[in-house]
Motif scaffolding. Structure first.
Motif, PDB file in Angstrom:
ATOM      1  N   ALA A  87     -65.730  -7.098 -65.183  1.00 25.67           N
ATOM      2  CA  ALA A  87     -64.725  -6.438 -66.021  1.00 25.67           C
ATOM      3  C   ALA A  87     -65.223  -5.042 -66.389  1.00 25.67           C
ATOM      4  O   ALA A  87     -66.405  -4.849 -66.696  1.00 25.67           O
ATOM      5  N   ARG A  88     -64.258  -4.079 -66.378  1.00 22.71           N
ATOM      6  CA  ARG A  88     -64.602  -2.701 -66.726  1.00 22.71           C
ATOM      7  C   ARG A  88     -63.595  -2.192 -67.732  1.00 22.71           C
ATOM      8  O   ARG A  88     -62.389  -2.387 -67.579  1.00 22.71           O
ATOM      9  N   GLN A  89     -64.101  -1.526 -68.799  1.00 24.47           N
ATOM     10  CA  GLN A  89     -63.229  -1.014 -69.831  1.00 24.47           C
ATOM     11  C   GLN A  89     -62.295   0.053 -69.265  1.00 24.47           C
ATOM     12  O   GLN A  89     -62.715   0.935 -68.516  1.00 24.47           O
ATOM     13  N   VAL A  90     -61.014  -0.058 -69.637  1.00 22.33           N
ATOM     14  CA  VAL A  90     -60.047   0.943 -69.213  1.00 22.33           C
ATOM     15  C   VAL A  90     -60.260   2.237 -69.981  1.00 22.33           C
ATOM     16  O   VAL A  90     -60.232   3.323 -69.418  1.00 22.33           O
ATOM     17  N   ARG A  91     -60.484   2.119 -71.279  1.00 23.37           N
ATOM     18  CA  ARG A  91     -60.758   3.294 -72.110  1.00 23.37           C
ATOM     19  C   ARG A  91     -62.238   3.273 -72.495  1.00 23.37           C
ATOM     20  O   ARG A  91     -62.699   2.363 -73.166  1.00 23.37           O
ATOM     21  N   GLY A 129     -74.283  -9.646 -67.941  1.00 21.61           N
ATOM     22  CA  GLY A 129     -74.403  -8.792 -69.115  1.00 21.61           C
ATOM     23  C   GLY A 129     -73.744  -7.443 -68.880  1.00 21.61           C
ATOM     24  O   GLY A 129     -73.151  -7.181 -67.836  1.00 21.61           O
ATOM     25  N   TRP A 130     -73.849  -6.585 -69.892  1.00 20.25           N
ATOM     26  CA  TRP A 130     -73.287  -5.236 -69.813  1.00 20.25           C
ATOM     27  C   TRP A 130     -74.216  -4.329 -69.019  1.00 20.25           C
ATOM     28  O   TRP A 130     -75.421  -4.329 -69.224  1.00 20.25           O
ATOM     29  N   ARG A 131     -73.630  -3.574 -68.145  1.00 18.75           N
ATOM     30  CA  ARG A 131     -74.372  -2.585 -67.376  1.00 18.75           C
ATOM     31  C   ARG A 131     -73.560  -1.301 -67.327  1.00 18.75           C
ATOM     32  O   ARG A 131     -72.357  -1.327 -67.083  1.00 18.75           O
ATOM     33  N   GLY A 149     -68.237   3.805 -65.780  1.00 21.94           N
ATOM     34  CA  GLY A 149     -68.151   3.278 -67.126  1.00 21.94           C
ATOM     35  C   GLY A 149     -68.939   1.980 -67.229  1.00 21.94           C
ATOM     36  O   GLY A 149     -69.452   1.443 -66.230  1.00 21.94           O
ATOM     37  N   PRO A 150     -69.024   1.411 -68.412  1.00 18.28           N
ATOM     38  CA  PRO A 150     -69.763   0.160 -68.598  1.00 18.28           C
ATOM     39  C   PRO A 150     -69.038  -1.016 -67.945  1.00 18.28           C
ATOM     40  O   PRO A 150     -67.823  -1.194 -68.098  1.00 18.28           O
ATOM     41  N   ASN A 151     -69.761  -1.834 -67.225  1.00 26.90           N
ATOM     42  CA  ASN A 151     -69.220  -3.021 -66.566  1.00 26.90           C
ATOM     43  C   ASN A 151     -69.811  -4.271 -67.213  1.00 26.90           C
ATOM     44  O   ASN A 151     -70.997  -4.299 -67.544  1.00 26.90           O
ATOM     45  N   PHE A 152     -68.964  -5.280 -67.343  1.00 28.78           N
ATOM     46  CA  PHE A 152     -69.419  -6.566 -67.858  1.00 28.78           C
ATOM     47  C   PHE A 152     -69.399  -7.559 -66.699  1.00 28.78           C
ATOM     48  O   PHE A 152     -68.351  -7.828 -66.108  1.00 28.78           O
ATOM     49  N   ASP A 212     -60.104  -3.668 -66.473  1.00 30.41           N
ATOM     50  CA  ASP A 212     -60.000  -3.809 -65.029  1.00 30.41           C
ATOM     51  C   ASP A 212     -60.892  -4.982 -64.638  1.00 30.41           C
ATOM     52  O   ASP A 212     -62.098  -4.970 -64.905  1.00 30.41           O
ATOM     53  N   ILE A 213     -60.305  -5.991 -64.008  1.00 33.72           N
ATOM     54  CA  ILE A 213     -61.030  -7.238 -63.746  1.00 33.72           C
ATOM     55  C   ILE A 213     -60.985  -7.538 -62.255  1.00 33.72           C
ATOM     56  O   ILE A 213     -59.966  -7.347 -61.581  1.00 33.72           O
ATOM     57  N   ALA A 214     -62.101  -8.050 -61.746  1.00 29.13           N
ATOM     58  CA  ALA A 214     -62.186  -8.487 -60.349  1.00 29.13           C
ATOM     59  C   ALA A 214     -62.970  -9.786 -60.320  1.00 29.13           C
ATOM     60  O   ALA A 214     -63.942  -9.981 -61.071  1.00 29.13           O
ATOM     61  N   LEU A 215     -62.521 -10.716 -59.430  1.00 33.35           N
ATOM     62  CA  LEU A 215     -63.158 -12.012 -59.273  1.00 33.35           C
ATOM     63  C   LEU A 215     -63.730 -12.096 -57.867  1.00 33.35           C
ATOM     64  O   LEU A 215     -63.037 -11.782 -56.887  1.00 33.35           O
ATOM     65  N   TYR A 216     -65.003 -12.504 -57.766  1.00 34.99           N
ATOM     66  CA  TYR A 216     -65.701 -12.529 -56.495  1.00 34.99           C
ATOM     67  C   TYR A 216     -66.220 -13.926 -56.199  1.00 34.99           C
ATOM     68  O   TYR A 216     -66.512 -14.721 -57.111  1.00 34.99           O
ATOM     69  N   GLU A 217     -66.315 -14.181 -54.872  1.00 32.30           N
ATOM     70  CA  GLU A 217     -66.977 -15.398 -54.418  1.00 32.30           C
ATOM     71  C   GLU A 217     -68.492 -15.281 -54.688  1.00 32.30           C
ATOM     72  O   GLU A 217     -69.003 -14.198 -54.925  1.00 32.30           O
ATOM     73  N   PRO A 218     -69.194 -16.417 -54.641  1.00 29.44           N
ATOM     74  CA  PRO A 218     -70.655 -16.350 -54.839  1.00 29.44           C
ATOM     75  C   PRO A 218     -71.353 -15.421 -53.838  1.00 29.44           C
ATOM     76  O   PRO A 218     -72.395 -14.849 -54.158  1.00 29.44           O
ATOM     77  N   ASP A 219     -70.764 -15.270 -52.611  1.00 29.37           N
ATOM     78  CA  ASP A 219     -71.400 -14.405 -51.617  1.00 29.37           C
ATOM     79  C   ASP A 219     -70.951 -12.960 -51.741  1.00 29.37           C
ATOM     80  O   ASP A 219     -71.384 -12.109 -50.959  1.00 29.37           O
ATOM     81  N   GLY A 220     -70.045 -12.624 -52.689  1.00 28.72           N
ATOM     82  CA  GLY A 220     -69.640 -11.257 -52.921  1.00 28.72           C
ATOM     83  C   GLY A 220     -68.267 -10.903 -52.402  1.00 28.72           C
ATOM     84  O   GLY A 220     -67.819  -9.786 -52.641  1.00 28.72           O
ATOM     85  N   ASP A 221     -67.555 -11.811 -51.704  1.00 36.13           N
ATOM     86  CA  ASP A 221     -66.208 -11.502 -51.233  1.00 36.13           C
ATOM     87  C   ASP A 221     -65.234 -11.544 -52.404  1.00 36.13           C
ATOM     88  O   ASP A 221     -65.310 -12.424 -53.263  1.00 36.13           O
ATOM     89  N   MET A 222     -64.311 -10.538 -52.439  1.00 37.92           N
ATOM     90  CA  MET A 222     -63.368 -10.455 -53.548  1.00 37.92           C
ATOM     91  C   MET A 222     -62.291 -11.529 -53.396  1.00 37.92           C
ATOM     92  O   MET A 222     -61.717 -11.722 -52.319  1.00 37.92           O
ATOM     93  N   ILE A 223     -61.980 -12.189 -54.511  1.00 35.89           N
ATOM     94  CA  ILE A 223     -60.925 -13.204 -54.532  1.00 35.89           C
ATOM     95  C   ILE A 223     -59.645 -12.615 -55.104  1.00 35.89           C
ATOM     96  O   ILE A 223     -58.564 -12.755 -54.525  1.00 35.89           O
ATOM     97  N   ALA A 224     -59.764 -11.941 -56.246  1.00 39.32           N
ATOM     98  CA  ALA A 224     -58.583 -11.380 -56.898  1.00 39.32           C
ATOM     99  C   ALA A 224     -59.020 -10.153 -57.684  1.00 39.32           C
ATOM    100  O   ALA A 224     -60.186 -10.000 -58.066  1.00 39.32           O
ATOM    101  N   MET A 225     -58.013  -9.264 -57.988  1.00 37.25           N
ATOM    102  CA  MET A 225     -58.322  -8.042 -58.710  1.00 37.25           C
ATOM    103  C   MET A 225     -57.089  -7.608 -59.483  1.00 37.25           C
ATOM    104  O   MET A 225     -55.958  -7.759 -59.019  1.00 37.25           O
TER     105      MET A 225
END
Length: 417
Positions: free
Chosen positions: A126-130, A104-106, A111-114, A75-88
């Motif tokens: 990015a977040r692992q689906v499984r 990094g991984w958190r 679940g774990p987010n990259f 699961d992927i999301a792209l954000y602007e530098p100020d935090g607004d979502m661009i695409a998902m």
């Protein structure tokens, strides 16, 4: 009182808990490194090259994110530098805050987010689906299982060690309580077994020494009876021509030695037998009156029945009356028996010089005499010691108090039947 085996066991458990916690903490620190490694910078450059520029239309950036999502299955999301979502693409990601974001991984609730910051300032999450199993969880679980296995396996060993120590302590208590036959079982071949064997040897040696001492005392006392009998016969055959004072003095000495031997034998017998041999109801008033009549002393009070050995109680009364007669300076002796609650109280009062307060407890020690005792009377120093011993064997006690108007009050308290 804390059990020794529990202290050992708790120590093992604490060490295991510290070990497991330290291992998990080290793994966590190693997995959660705050520094951004060099490979993250490379990943940011490559990802930035794959994605359209920040100025590209949002539709192009959405298609690029969807392509990455199909290839990576994240699961992927792209954000602007100020935090607004661009695409998902995929499931909505958790709330993203660029001020708190780190590359990094958190691990989070979903679940774990990259998290990756691109060179142009955009953020890729990015977040692992499984969800793959958390290695920290499995490591902690494995260490926990090891700790449980060690705890279960060590308990019988530690408990066995504690039981051996408890049996050794019980043997020491029995020996200290007067049971010279007390022994402990020697178990194993370790230091505790050596200690148990050493205790048994010491107890055997003590028992032998005490037995030899008692035998020597009994034999010496018995052998003294024969010359004393000959001296008594010789004193009676001196005739009227002999000096009356010398004859009377000789008779008193013989009587005193005979009494001393009798008291030594009684003390030796009491030491050998820690418990009363007989238990029978005894009227303390009648017994005290009967014994005091031999000394022309009257007894007042009320009948009180006690349970015990009549012979020993008779000796108790006799010793108290003799002591009062010997050290009372010829003053009248008062003997009384009363009942106070569930206690029978025997009081023997003389009106002599009395006993100093500092020595009222010590006069019950064997062979202890007051200063100046040779002038005030004759005695062996065993009479009051036997009184205290007999009283305590009957569950009571004996004390010396100051009498009203001067003198001494010897009080014996016994449980009333």
């Amino acid at each position: 009182m804390q059990r020794l085996y529990l202290q050992f066991y708790v120590t093992i458990l604490v060490v295991l808990a510290v070990f497991v916690g330290a291992a998990v903490l080290l793994w966590r620190v190693a997995d959660d490194d705050n520094r951004t490694p060099q490979y993250l910078d490379v990943a940011a450059e490559l990802t930035g090259a794959l994605l359209p520029d920040a100025t590209a239309p949002q539709a192009d950036q959405q298609r690029a994110i969807e392509g990455l999502q199909r290839k990576l299955r994240f699961d992927i999301a792209l954000y602007e530098p100020d935090g607004d979502m661009i695409a998902m693409a995929g499931k909505p990601p958790p709330r993203f805050e660029p001020k708190r974001a780190r590359t990094g991984w958190r691990r989070g609730p979903g679940g774990p987010n990259f998290v990756l910051q691109l060179p142009d300032g955009r953020w890729l999450v990015a977040r692992q689906v499984r969800e793959r199993p958390n290695p920290i969880f499995w490591i902690a679980a494995a260490l926990g299982m090891v700790a449980i296995a060690v705890a279960i396996g060590s308990f019988p060993v530690v408990r066995g060690l504690g039981r051996r120590l408890e049996r050794l302590r019980a043997g020491v208590d029995r020996l200290g309580g007067g049971d010279l036959s007390a022994r402990v079982k020697v178990e194993g071949r370790d230091e505790l077994a050596a200690l148990a064997a050493s205790f048994n040897r010491s107890a055997e040696r003590i028992e032998g020494l005490v037995a030899a001492h008692r035998l020597l005392l009994a034999n010496a006392s018995h052998e003294l009876r024969t010359p004393l009998t000959r001296i008594a016969v010789a004193a009676s055959l001196l005739g009227d021509a002999a000096d009356p004072k010398t004859r009377e003095s000789l008779k008193r000495d013989v009587a005193e030695l005979d009494q001393l031997i009798e008291q030594i034998l009684l003390a030796s017998r009491l030491e050998a037998v820690p418990e009363l041999e007989q238990h029978e109801p005894v009227d303390l008033l009648a017994l005290a009156a009967e014994e005091a009549s031999h000394y022309d002393v009257e007894v007042d009070g009320e009948p009180v029945t006690v349970s015990g050995d009549r012979t020993l109680l008779r000796r108790l009364v006799r010793n108290l009356v003799e002591n009062a007669q010997r050290y009372g300076g010829g003053t009248p002796i008062d003997v009384s028996v009363t009942r106070e609650d569930d206690r029978a109280v025997l009081d023997v009062i003389d009106h002599g010089p009395g006993v100093p307060e500092a020595e009222r407890q010590r006069i019950f020690e064997p062979f202890y005499r007051l200063a100046g005792g040779a002038e005030t009377g004759r005695g062996s120093g065993l009479g009051l010691a036997l009184v205290l011993d007999i009283a305590r064997r009957h569950g009571g006690d004996a004390v010396c108090l100051a009498a009203e108007g001067g003198g001494s009050r010897f009080r014996v308290e016994l449980p009333a039947a």
